[in-house]
Design a protein around this motif. Sequence first.
Motif, PDB file in Angstrom:
ATOM      1  N   GLY A   1       0.817  -1.215   0.000  1.00 16.65           N
ATOM      2  CA  GLY A   1       0.000   0.000   0.000  1.00 16.65           C
ATOM      3  C   GLY A   1       0.847   1.259   0.000  1.00 16.65           C
ATOM      4  N   ASP A   2       0.201   2.389   0.176  1.00 19.87           N
ATOM      5  CA  ASP A   2       0.901   3.674   0.138  1.00 19.87           C
ATOM      6  C   ASP A   2       0.440   4.545   1.300  1.00 19.87           C
ATOM      7  N   PRO A   3       1.321   4.812   2.268  1.00 17.24           N
ATOM      8  CA  PRO A   3       0.903   5.607   3.428  1.00 17.24           C
ATOM      9  C   PRO A   3       0.507   7.029   3.065  1.00 17.24           C
ATOM     10  N   VAL A   4       1.057   7.560   1.980  1.00 20.51           N
ATOM     11  CA  VAL A   4       0.713   8.938   1.603  1.00 20.51           C
ATOM     12  C   VAL A   4      -0.724   9.000   1.074  1.00 20.51           C
ATOM     13  N   LEU A   5      -1.192   7.883   0.499  1.00 19.26           N
ATOM     14  CA  LEU A   5      -2.570   7.828   0.007  1.00 19.26           C
ATOM     15  C   LEU A   5      -3.552   8.115   1.135  1.00 19.26           C
ATOM     16  N   PHE A   6      -3.251   7.570   2.314  1.00 15.89           N
ATOM     17  CA  PHE A   6      -4.146   7.832   3.448  1.00 15.89           C
ATOM     18  C   PHE A   6      -4.254   9.322   3.713  1.00 15.89           C
ATOM     19  N   GLN A   7      -3.113  10.007   3.629  1.00 14.44           N
ATOM     20  CA  GLN A   7      -3.146  11.438   3.920  1.00 14.44           C
ATOM     21  C   GLN A   7      -3.994  12.196   2.899  1.00 14.44           C
ATOM     22  N   HIS A   8      -3.894  11.772   1.626  1.00 13.78           N
ATOM     23  CA  HIS A   8      -4.746  12.400   0.603  1.00 13.78           C
ATOM     24  C   HIS A   8      -6.224  12.197   0.961  1.00 13.78           C
ATOM     25  N   PHE A   9      -6.578  10.962   1.257  1.00 14.16           N
ATOM     26  CA  PHE A   9      -7.981  10.676   1.598  1.00 14.16           C
ATOM     27  C   PHE A   9      -8.406  11.471   2.818  1.00 14.16           C
ATOM     28  N   PHE A  10      -7.542  11.428   3.836  1.00  8.97           N
ATOM     29  CA  PHE A  10      -7.913  12.049   5.104  1.00  8.97           C
ATOM     30  C   PHE A  10      -8.127  13.547   4.922  1.00  8.97           C
ATOM     31  N   TRP A  11      -7.212  14.212   4.260  1.00 11.78           N
ATOM     32  CA  TRP A  11      -7.324  15.666   4.124  1.00 11.78           C
ATOM     33  C   TRP A  11      -8.352  16.073   3.086  1.00 11.78           C
ATOM     34  N   PHE A  12      -8.688  15.131   2.176  1.00 11.85           N
ATOM     35  CA  PHE A  12      -9.756  15.473   1.238  1.00 11.85           C
ATOM     36  C   PHE A  12     -11.048  15.750   2.008  1.00 11.85           C
ATOM     37  N   TYR A  13     -11.241  15.040   3.124  1.00 10.16           N
ATOM     38  CA  TYR A  13     -12.339  15.415   4.019  1.00 10.16           C
ATOM     39  C   TYR A  13     -11.925  16.527   4.969  1.00 10.16           C
ATOM     40  N   SER A  14     -10.793  16.326   5.602  1.00 11.57           N
ATOM     41  CA  SER A  14     -10.513  17.135   6.786  1.00 11.57           C
ATOM     42  C   SER A  14     -10.143  18.562   6.457  1.00 11.57           C
ATOM     43  N   HIS A  15      -9.727  18.826   5.203  1.00 13.81           N
ATOM     44  CA  HIS A  15      -9.585  20.248   4.930  1.00 13.81           C
ATOM     45  C   HIS A  15     -10.936  20.939   4.757  1.00 13.81           C
ATOM     46  N   PRO A  16     -11.835  20.401   3.913  1.00 13.83           N
ATOM     47  CA  PRO A  16     -13.184  20.982   3.914  1.00 13.83           C
ATOM     48  C   PRO A  16     -13.779  21.032   5.316  1.00 13.83           C
ATOM     49  N   ALA A  17     -13.445  20.052   6.150  1.00 15.62           N
ATOM     50  CA  ALA A  17     -13.971  20.042   7.522  1.00 15.62           C
ATOM     51  C   ALA A  17     -13.521  21.279   8.295  1.00 15.62           C
ATOM     52  N   VAL A  18     -12.337  21.789   7.953  1.00 11.19           N
ATOM     53  CA  VAL A  18     -11.896  23.021   8.589  1.00 11.19           C
ATOM     54  C   VAL A  18     -12.927  24.117   8.330  1.00 11.19           C
ATOM     55  N   TYR A  19     -13.496  24.089   7.122  1.00 15.86           N
ATOM     56  CA  TYR A  19     -14.503  25.104   6.784  1.00 15.86           C
ATOM     57  C   TYR A  19     -15.872  24.728   7.325  1.00 15.86           C
ATOM     58  N   ILE A  20     -16.102  23.422   7.555  1.00 19.37           N
ATOM     59  CA  ILE A  20     -17.307  23.038   8.302  1.00 19.37           C
ATOM     60  C   ILE A  20     -17.242  23.695   9.677  1.00 19.37           C
ATOM     61  N   MET A  21     -16.016  23.859  10.179  1.00 13.97           N
ATOM     62  CA  MET A  21     -15.858  24.445  11.503  1.00 13.97           C
ATOM     63  C   MET A  21     -15.899  25.969  11.470  1.00 13.97           C
ATOM     64  N   ILE A  22     -15.255  26.604  10.477  1.00 14.10           N
ATOM     65  CA  ILE A  22     -15.119  28.062  10.549  1.00 14.10           C
ATOM     66  C   ILE A  22     -16.293  28.801   9.916  1.00 14.10           C
ATOM     67  N   LEU A  23     -16.896  28.249   8.846  1.00 13.79           N
ATOM     68  CA  LEU A  23     -18.000  28.974   8.194  1.00 13.79           C
ATOM     69  C   LEU A  23     -19.146  29.291   9.158  1.00 13.79           C
ATOM     70  N   PRO A  24     -19.562  28.331  10.009  1.00 13.51           N
ATOM     71  CA  PRO A  24     -20.632  28.678  10.956  1.00 13.51           C
ATOM     72  C   PRO A  24     -20.203  29.764  11.936  1.00 13.51           C
ATOM     73  N   GLY A  25     -18.923  29.779  12.298  1.00  9.49           N
ATOM     74  CA  GLY A  25     -18.433  30.845  13.170  1.00  9.49           C
ATOM     75  C   GLY A  25     -18.562  32.193  12.479  1.00  9.49           C
ATOM     76  N   MET A  26     -18.141  32.238  11.209  1.00 15.25           N
ATOM     77  CA  MET A  26     -18.291  33.468  10.430  1.00 15.25           C
ATOM     78  C   MET A  26     -19.762  33.854  10.321  1.00 15.25           C
ATOM     79  N   ALA A  27     -20.616  32.838  10.186  1.00 13.85           N
ATOM     80  CA  ALA A  27     -22.051  33.092  10.036  1.00 13.85           C
ATOM     81  C   ALA A  27     -22.597  33.820  11.257  1.00 13.85           C
ATOM     82  N   ILE A  28     -22.124  33.438  12.436  1.00 17.74           N
ATOM     83  CA  ILE A  28     -22.588  34.100  13.661  1.00 17.74           C
ATOM     84  C   ILE A  28     -22.130  35.559  13.680  1.00 17.74           C
TER      85      ILE A  28
END
Lengths: 311, 555
Positions: free
Chosen positions: B255-282
Amino acid sequence: MEWIRSLMLPLQGSEFAKEVDSLYMFIFWLSVVLFIGITIATLYFAWAFRFKPGRRTEHIAHNATLELAWTIIPLFIVIGIFFWGVNGYTKYAVAPGDAFQVQVVGKKWLWQFEYPDGSRYVNEIHLPVGKPVQFIMTSEDVLHDFFIPTMRVKHDVVPGRYTSVWFTPAVAGNHHVACAEYCGKGHSDMAAKIVVESQAAYELWVKEGPADLNRPPVEVGRDQYEAKGCNTCHSIDGTRGQGPSWKGIWGQKHKMKDGSEILVDENYVRESILNPQAHILEGYEAIMPAFQGLLREKELAGLIAYIKSLQ
Amino acid sequence: MGHVVSAPGKTAAESPRPQKNYLNEQSGLWSWLTTVDHKRIGIMYLIGIAIAFLLGGLMALLVRLTLLTPDHKIFGSSTPILSAEAYNQVFTLHGAIMVFLFIIPSVPAALGNFVLPLMLGAKDVAFPRLNLVSWYIYVIGAIMAVASILLGGIDTGWTFYTPYSTTTGGAVTLMTMAAFVLGFSSIFTGINFIATVHKLRAPGMGWFQMPLFVWGIYSTAIIQVLATPVLGITLVLLALERVFNVGIFDARLGGDPVLFQHFFWFYSHPAVYIMILPGMAIISELMPTFSRKTIFGYRAIAFSSIAIALISFIVWGHHMFVSGQSQMASVIFSFLTFLVAIPSGIKVLNWVATMYKGNVSLEAPMLYAISFLLLFSIGGLTGLFLGALSTDVHLTDTYFIVAHFHYVMMGGTVIAFIGGLHYWWPKMTGRMYNEFWAKVACALTFIGFNMTFLTQFFLGSQGMPRRYYNYLDQFQPLHAFSTFGSWVLGLGLFITAGCLLASLRKPYDAPDNPWGGTTLEWATQSPPITHNFEGQPVLEREPYDYRPVGAKVGH
């Protein structure tokens, strides 16, 4: 201004470090200006337009000129920063063809180096000042990261593939190597030392080896205990680490995972260092890397003598 | 309708107390556990995330205490506060709990659930039963996460990087499954909100008459629905590798350990905006209300929320500049990352401009909004150091990163969340909190936060890597200062909690519209009746319109 830089950034060990720092300081001053601007505007508006009962407010819904200005000007600034960053990154990514190549293996929790002549070192190497050096790195177990703050270089060390960093050391002295990718219990102790010195001193080191071995074996062993990273897992004061403490084990009978008992003597210690997976002590995990080929005979003898001395 | 401009702090005497509201119409635990009322579900989420925040916060204090001295001992004790193994577990749980159990559901699921339908003039969300299901899934996920702590703990970091996460001991599989389950809660909430925004707006409310909070939550919901499944798949693959030795990420198995990081951050970077956009909304709500002036650049703020949501999907590689991904990819990701700076910057400047020629009062919610502006600016500006490739190489994986994302996540989202909680507290509970103590707590939180995390920028840029149990002696003064700051921060947050909870002992004393807000949630009583409004409200004016009634209306 130099003192402000040194407040934030470590010694500049290479030309590349200066290049990184100049961009860092540019963004720093830009940020300071913007932050102070936003702060002053916020606090001034809060004060100048503070609440007064009955004060009518103006209905200012938008201002196209202003909004275009604060969209386009920052866009140009960040694109400028982007290209500046790419410029430095290109230098970081492309090593000169004549760089001195050192093979690096990261493993829990030590750095192993191999020079082109086949000589191997653990956690400490010497390099001549002014000669570009490239580290070709891989990992034996999990992810690690080879980070030299004074050189401003860093790269993950990945099992199953090779990655590399390079730099030209410009400042003599000791440069700290840290592991910057989380790798478990000994992560923060996975450190190495790069000694940058004059060509003459470097050549002497290559000839004579990493330490003076013509000393009493116990002293050689004590140095090796730290130089080879034994201290990451084995204590000498009886506290339990990732591996058994060395204090008072000489001459004891050790109970193994498979139920057998083995006397701690020269042959057992030698085997435990060179091929640690052969016998695993009860209560411990089989995680120690093998040191076969990483120790000179005198260093090994020194370690055995050192353990013997820890009664 | 809902555009009454009142002085702050209007007392209950001026608006007579209602007999019936959503809190007392039914009573008993069973009525809560079976409710489909979005307001009650919002309150239940609030309780859940408050417990998670307390747990995660205590762990943070423990981590900081361990780092107070290089030998991890205090007051002359002989044993360290935490061993290296325990330290690794505690910082992992701090991250996992704060991200998955607290910050992701904080604004959308707790405040959003309560406020969003009210703002739209709706009786409830589009799928009330699904809403309750989401909450139960959240609770199941939370129980699984707590169980994994008790069943051996995990020490992988909240990022679960392979191959460490597939080879270490402990309850990693259970914890990843907990995050998997929590993902569904997030997805269902997102679907619910998207449908609600599309279908349940009050008559007269077009897309550009929606409050900006709704725009922010809507953008968030899009990301939740599109990105969270990727995390789910990634965690299932991780569990498959751990349990069945399927070689996806492990190099020894092909397998490829870097592949996991691609998968993980493909969610977790947008997740950063799941976290900050509602804050901005307030913040987009607080700024006009407490400036008694229309928001500056409504459309720019609304579109920048959508722009951030879309760009967030194509910048994940900026977490991986030194991971071994291709160098060309790094260059492209760096460029795209800088693009996301623009809409974030636009929002900040719009908020500041909203105060210009306003009538600005500094109640606790507004103090939080101003704190947000300053802290988020630092978070955003330090992002420039990390978006640029050559400086990121030096700074990534150090305390600089830790400081940066705490400024965005905590200085941004959490501060906005607490500000929003104060803002809507009278609406949610029918009580006014004690303004004096709320301000004291806000000031302590602000000071403590900066003491804790500003220090960490210096630690990081000087070369202190993150997730370190032992550190070089040269870093001790800064570590100690950061730990002192964490105590001030903790004190501020405890006073906040005490101040809010203490108000619950009072009888209902909150006016319907204590702040003079213009959005529809202020047009109903405090606390609202179960069906939110008497009859169907009709939107007659745009939100944030503070001109006197009868003046020419429209932008």
